[in-house]
Design a protein around this motif. Structure first.
Motif, short mmCIF file in Angstrom:
data_model
loop_
_atom_site.label_atom_id
_atom_site.label_comp_id
_atom_site.label_asym_id
_atom_site.label_seq_id
_atom_site.Cartn_x
_atom_site.Cartn_y
_atom_site.Cartn_z
N ALA A 17 0.85 -1.21 0.00
CA ALA A 17 0.00 0.00 0.00
C ALA A 17 0.88 1.26 0.00
O ALA A 17 0.61 2.23 -0.71
N HIS A 18 1.95 1.24 0.77
CA HIS A 18 2.84 2.39 0.83
C HIS A 18 3.51 2.63 -0.53
O HIS A 18 3.56 3.76 -1.02
N LEU A 19 3.98 1.55 -1.14
CA LEU A 19 4.64 1.70 -2.45
C LEU A 19 3.64 2.21 -3.49
O LEU A 19 3.97 3.07 -4.31
N ALA A 20 2.41 1.68 -3.45
CA ALA A 20 1.39 2.11 -4.43
C ALA A 20 1.15 3.61 -4.28
O ALA A 20 1.02 4.34 -5.28
N GLU A 21 1.12 4.07 -3.06
CA GLU A 21 0.90 5.50 -2.81
C GLU A 21 2.07 6.32 -3.36
O GLU A 21 1.89 7.35 -3.99
N ARG A 22 3.30 5.81 -3.15
CA ARG A 22 4.47 6.55 -3.60
C ARG A 22 4.58 6.58 -5.12
O ARG A 22 5.13 7.51 -5.69
N PHE A 23 4.08 5.54 -5.80
CA PHE A 23 4.17 5.51 -7.27
C PHE A 23 2.96 6.17 -7.92
O PHE A 23 2.95 6.38 -9.13
N SER A 24 1.94 6.46 -7.12
CA SER A 24 0.69 6.90 -7.74
C SER A 24 0.91 8.21 -8.52
O SER A 24 1.66 9.09 -8.10
N GLY A 25 0.29 8.27 -9.70
CA GLY A 25 0.44 9.44 -10.55
C GLY A 25 1.64 9.36 -11.49
O GLY A 25 1.75 10.12 -12.44
N GLN A 26 2.55 8.41 -11.22
CA GLN A 26 3.71 8.28 -12.11
C GLN A 26 3.37 7.36 -13.28
O GLN A 26 2.48 6.52 -13.17
N PRO A 27 4.10 7.49 -14.41
CA PRO A 27 3.81 6.61 -15.54
C PRO A 27 3.94 5.15 -15.13
O PRO A 27 4.85 4.82 -14.36
N ASP A 28 3.04 4.31 -15.61
CA ASP A 28 3.17 2.88 -15.38
C ASP A 28 2.99 2.49 -13.90
O ASP A 28 3.45 1.42 -13.48
N ALA A 29 2.31 3.36 -13.13
CA ALA A 29 2.23 3.14 -11.67
C ALA A 29 1.71 1.74 -11.34
O ALA A 29 2.18 1.11 -10.39
N HIS A 30 0.75 1.22 -12.15
CA HIS A 30 0.14 -0.07 -11.80
C HIS A 30 1.11 -1.24 -11.94
O HIS A 30 0.86 -2.33 -11.43
N ARG A 31 2.23 -1.05 -12.66
CA ARG A 31 3.21 -2.15 -12.78
C ARG A 31 4.35 -1.99 -11.78
O ARG A 31 5.20 -2.85 -11.66
N ARG A 32 4.44 -0.85 -11.08
CA ARG A 32 5.62 -0.57 -10.27
C ARG A 32 5.55 -1.16 -8.86
O ARG A 32 6.56 -1.44 -8.26
N ALA A 33 4.34 -1.27 -8.32
CA ALA A 33 4.20 -1.81 -6.96
C ALA A 33 3.42 -3.12 -7.03
O ALA A 33 2.37 -3.18 -7.69
N LEU A 34 3.93 -4.14 -6.38
CA LEU A 34 3.21 -5.40 -6.29
C LEU A 34 1.87 -5.13 -5.60
O LEU A 34 1.80 -4.29 -4.70
N ALA A 35 0.81 -5.82 -6.05
CA ALA A 35 -0.51 -5.60 -5.42
C ALA A 35 -1.09 -6.95 -5.03
O ALA A 35 -0.71 -7.99 -5.58
N LEU A 36 -2.00 -6.93 -4.09
CA LEU A 36 -2.67 -8.17 -3.65
C LEU A 36 -4.09 -8.19 -4.20
O LEU A 36 -4.81 -7.18 -4.09
N VAL A 37 -4.51 -9.32 -4.76
CA VAL A 37 -5.91 -9.48 -5.17
C VAL A 37 -6.63 -10.10 -3.98
O VAL A 37 -6.24 -11.16 -3.50
#
Ligand code: ADP
Ligand code: GN1
Ligand code: MG
Length: 369
Positions: free
Chosen positions: A81-101
């Protein structure tokens, strides 16, 4: 060298049924063992919805290695969650932080009837994980990604992360565990590993080099081998740091040391021809430059000065761990053949000598950057 499939999918697990426990859309059309990690059981799942395929990673957490799976999952949620927040708004943000389904019940994991913990991650498309660095540019990209990972997690809010495996990089305790395994010799294998046991005891002094240096505690990855970062197929850049089960409080040079151990070795981790094993100085240089391109701004002088020795410490430590596991009946690391953990130990000890021979050149370069 691209990661090869895991050899032994566990036929006891009905992975399609387990995958259906998660919030993935559509029909599961395939589920194959994936990657070459030594710890967890990893599968690539394909789901088709409205004719469109979507891929996921389904993984069973190894709860022998990680005795407190809930602590692992809690860390994982906070870190992703922290990494997703830090990458948010940057290009390709959805590939930069691992996410949990999430699972169907909303939890970040599914627990099966046998007590196994499973989780699902979106598959990061158009990337590859490599077991051996094939170029200095690739080493630079991987090290930069891990340096950035440490940087982005420096302001992870309290509380302190759980220690998912205690004393993970406590090399003297790893040596003590080896000595215990030698004394027990539960599988009558000590006689097969006499030179390696002697090597371990002879070099025990290196074990305190990082621990005794009074370094600051940071959030570190602790398992920075090169196949734990996904590299972009098109640009070769490090896209996403994965395998976050050991992210916990630690020492920054341990992460760099494991990169040197895994990426600067020109041979495979289980190579039997030891003549092939050596540390490539050009790869070391790229790792150093890549890591420092992100980490220089927060590392203390003390941390930076230990980067040249960190590869030796972590390589020695992993040699101890492989040897201990060989003597203990291969209970920890997955093996594909008898004696593989002893072969892996021999590679680490040979690599340790190669790294040690290049110590002054590594120190000179580090001081010059
Ligand atoms: P282990 O702890 O067993 O090493 P990892 O989490 O590293 O397990 O996963 C094993 C391998 O699976 C990785 O090296 C990588 O090749 C692949 N992998 C894991 N997660 C993903 C993902 N989200 N997208 C693409 N590949 C992945
Ligand atoms: C394991 O999980 P994987 O394969 O990325 C191990 C590391 C070792 C590595 C050696 C939790 O990493 O510590 O350095 O094997 N992970 C754990 O290849 O013990
Ligand atoms: Mg891994």
């Amino acid at each position: 060298m691209t990661a090869s499939p895991n050899p032994a999918p566990n036929p006891r697990h009905d992975v399609r049924a387990i995958a259906r426990e998660f919030q993935t859309d559509g029909e599961i059309v395939s589920a194959e063992p994936f990657g070459s990690g030594h710890i967890n059981d990893t599968y690539r799942i394909v789901c088709v919805s409205g004719g469109v395929p979507q891929r996921f990673i389904l993984q069973r957490l190894n709860h022998t290695v990680f005795p407190n799976p809930l602590a692992v999952m809690e860390n994982l949620q906070r870190v992703t969650a922290h990494l997703a927040e830090r990458f948010s708004g940057q290009p390709d943000a959805h590939r930069r932080a691992l996410a949990l389904v999430p699972a169907r019940d909303g939890k970040p994991f599914h627990r099966d009837a046998a007590g196994n913990f499973w989780r699902v991650f979106p598959f990061i498309e158009k990337t590859q994980a490599v077991d051996v660095a094939t170029s200095p540019a690739q080493a630079f990209a991987a090290a930069k990604a891990f340096g950035q990972f440490q940087k982005l997690l420096a302001d992870l809010p309290e509380p302190r992360l759980h220690e998912t495996i205690s004393d993970f990089h406590h090399t003297p305790k790893r040596l003590a565990a080896l000595e215990k395994a030698v004394a027990a010799d539960a599988f009558n294998r000590a006689a097969l590993a006499k030179p390696e046991i002697e090597f371990a005891l002879r070099h025990k002094a290196i074990g305190g080099a990082l621990l005794d240096a009074n370094l600051p505690e940071r959030v570190t990855h602790n398992d920075t081998k090169i196949n734990n970062v996904l590299l972009d197929d098109a640009t070769g850049e490090g896209v996403c740091v994965i395998d976050l089960d050991t992210v916990m409080p630690g020492l920054a040079p341990c992460d760099f040391g494991d990169l040197v151990r895994s990426a600067a070795n020109v041979a495979a981790e289980n190579e039997r021809d030891l003549a092939k094993v050596e540390m490539s100085f050009p790869i070391f240089e790229s790792l150093l430059r890549g890591y420092l391109s992100e980490a220089a701004e927060f590392l203390t002088a003390g941390e930076k000065s230990l980067l040249p020795v960190s590869g030796q410490v972590i390589t020695f430590e992993l040699g101890l761990r492989f040897l201990t596991d060989f003597l203990s009946g291969d209970a920890y690391f997955k093996v594909r053949r008898a004696g593989e953990n002893l072969d892996r130990c021999r590679v680490q000890f040979k690599l340790f000598e190669s790294i040690r021979r290049q110590e002054s050149a590594m120190s000179k370069l580090t001081s010059a950057i």
